[in-house]
Scaffold this active site. Structure first.
Site, mmCIF file in Angstrom:
data_model
loop_
_atom_site.group_PDB
_atom_site.id
_atom_site.type_symbol
_atom_site.label_atom_id
_atom_site.label_comp_id
_atom_site.label_asym_id
_atom_site.label_seq_id
_atom_site.Cartn_x
_atom_site.Cartn_y
_atom_site.Cartn_z
ATOM 1 N N TRP A 1 -97.066 -50.342 40.648
ATOM 2 C CA TRP A 1 -95.813 -51.298 41.022
ATOM 3 C C TRP A 1 -95.923 -52.444 41.114
ATOM 4 C CZ3 TRP A 1 -92.373 -51.735 44.561
ATOM 5 C CH2 TRP A 1 -90.544 -53.139 43.900
ATOM 6 N N TYR B 1 -93.119 -49.570 33.880
ATOM 7 C CA TYR B 1 -94.002 -50.627 34.326
ATOM 8 C C TYR B 1 -94.687 -51.297 33.177
ATOM 9 C CZ TYR B 1 -94.091 -47.894 39.522
ATOM 10 O OH TYR B 1 -92.976 -47.046 40.569
ATOM 11 N N SER C 1 -87.771 -38.959 42.687
ATOM 12 C CA SER C 1 -87.830 -40.452 43.348
ATOM 13 C C SER C 1 -86.511 -41.146 43.612
ATOM 14 C CB SER C 1 -88.287 -41.507 42.551
ATOM 15 O OG SER C 1 -88.297 -42.871 43.027
ATOM 16 N N GLN D 1 -89.875 -39.058 45.678
ATOM 17 C CA GLN D 1 -90.578 -40.335 46.199
ATOM 18 C C GLN D 1 -89.449 -41.786 46.277
ATOM 19 O OE1 GLN D 1 -92.946 -43.798 43.618
ATOM 20 N NE2 GLN D 1 -93.737 -41.726 43.452
ATOM 21 N N SER E 1 -93.530 -47.578 48.871
ATOM 22 C CA SER E 1 -93.806 -49.041 50.221
ATOM 23 C C SER E 1 -93.420 -48.752 51.384
ATOM 24 C CB SER E 1 -92.535 -49.966 49.782
ATOM 25 O OG SER E 1 -92.060 -51.185 50.270
ATOM 26 N N PRO E 2 -94.637 -48.447 51.664
ATOM 27 C CA PRO E 2 -95.224 -48.236 53.188
ATOM 28 C C PRO E 2 -95.092 -49.457 53.882
ATOM 29 C CG PRO E 2 -97.242 -47.506 52.365
ATOM 30 C CD PRO E 2 -96.033 -47.811 51.128
ATOM 31 N N LEU E 3 -95.750 -50.448 53.028
ATOM 32 C CA LEU E 3 -95.822 -51.881 54.639
ATOM 33 C C LEU E 3 -94.442 -52.076 54.159
ATOM 34 C CD1 LEU E 3 -99.368 -52.072 53.360
ATOM 35 C CD2 LEU E 3 -98.843 -51.459 55.289
ATOM 36 N N LYS F 1 -99.406 -60.517 57.541
ATOM 37 C CA LYS F 1 -99.465 -61.795 57.139
ATOM 38 C C LYS F 1 -98.861 -63.068 56.923
ATOM 39 C CE LYS F 1 -99.432 -60.328 52.003
ATOM 40 N NZ LYS F 1 -100.493 -59.368 50.925
ATOM 41 N N GLN G 1 -107.820 -54.595 50.418
ATOM 42 C CA GLN G 1 -106.604 -53.513 50.423
ATOM 43 C C GLN G 1 -106.664 -52.444 50.483
ATOM 44 O OE1 GLN G 1 -104.321 -56.053 47.245
ATOM 45 N NE2 GLN G 1 -104.130 -57.901 49.481
#
Length: 323
Positions: free
Chosen positions: A21, A54, A151, A177, A206-208, A216, A291
């Protein structure tokens, strides 16, 4: 790499899934996307997630092209259907017509004979739920898809769907999801327990938190060059780069905890998600192979009770309302 069952189903997926995504086919060059996917595969990631919408099909083409060099049985490929793929009245949604046509289109773009996991990208209130479920069941029986999922469906919508599949003898929902991370925990109240009871594997995106949980972005400092928040192509879901300074301060309080656990903040955030047995995999995004490497470092990490309690105190004010 460690692997988990997709809910109650026999298929096993890597604890880390590489998504596409906002990246592959649009913001990230194809050679960079290739290097990320290849590095993920080398590290044991066998689960790759994309969607027809996407970059209007371009992400599927990139992902399919790169994965095409590997044996088909060695990876689990997921894509989605729902959002508009054209301007016509039937070019969107979860009608039988759109689902069947878009499945064929995705198969062609991905260059495969079957899709492992085909997902309803959102819930469609304009189409009878039974029609949608029968369409997915039809694709399973045809062998074009092996499993199907949903989702961002509410607990009520998932519960209704599972009841219908049982009553009609249809193939069951295999996965869900939703968005889930330390800062967005809405599914904990009803969706997560329901998925646990029904054996529906959760693969959260989007776990982060779109990069907020990488640490950051620091309060009072300029956005890092090359970051998602600084990129107009990718920052639409980060308030166009106008980040909540109070939230950034909250995130920085997590840094000492990650250091105590001997991991990066990103790894701490992923391990925090994976502590839930209802989760089958966490979906990461990556524009650099490094990453991918860092995020895979969260696999198998167990957070101490003290660290979990400290995290709970820091993030206790985040939203828990469930729809």
């Amino acid at each position: 790499m460690e692997y988990r069952h997709l809910g109650k189903h026999g298929i096993r997926v890597s604890e880390v899934c590489l998504g596409s995504w906002l990246t592959y086919g649009s913001a990230t060059e194809e050679d960079v996307a290739r290097s990320c996917i290849e590095r993920a595969y080398d590290l044991g990631i066998n689960f790759f997630d994309t969607a027809n919408v996407y970059a209007r099909g371009e992400a599927e083409k990139v992902v399919g092209k790169v994965l095409g060099q590997y044996p088909r049985h060695s990876y689990v490929l997921a894509t989605k259907v729902y959002f508009p793929m054209g301007n016509g009245p039937n070019d969107r949604g979860l009608s039988r017509k759109h689902i069947l046509e878009q499945c064929d289109a995705s198969l062609k773009r991905l260059g495969v004979e079957y899709i492992d996991l085909y997902q309803a990208h959102r819930y469609d209130t304009s189409v009878p739920l039974a029609e949608t479920l029968i369409a997915f069941d039809h694709l399973v029986k045809q062998g074009k898809i092996l499993y199907y999922g949903v989702s961002e469906w509410s607990a009520g919508q998932i519960a209704h769907a599972t009841d219908l599949t049982r009553l009609a003898g249809l193939s069951p929902i295999a996965s869900n999801q939703p968005q889930y991370n330390m800062l967005q925990r809405q599914i904990e109240k009803a969706v997560m327990p329901l998925c646990g009871r029904e054996g529906i594997g959760i693969i959260n995106f989007s776990p982060l938190a779109q990069g907020l949980l990488t640490g950051k972005y620091k309060p009072g400092q300029p956005l890092p060059e090359g970051s998602r928040a600084s990129d107009p192509k990718q920052n639409a879901f980060l308030n166009r780069g106008e980040l909540d300074q109070q939230l950034l301060t909250q995130v920085q309080k997590l840094v000492p905890l990650s250091e105590q656990e001997g991991m990066s903040l990103s790894q701490l955030a992923l391990a925090w998600c994976l502590r839930n047995p209802e989760l089958s995999s966490v979906i990461i995004g990556a524009s650099k192979p490094s990453q991918v490497e860092e995020n895979v470092g969260a696999v198998g990490k167990k957070l101490s009770a003290e660290t979990l309690e400290a995290i709970a105190q820091i993030i206790k004010d985040t939203h828990l309302t469930d729809d």
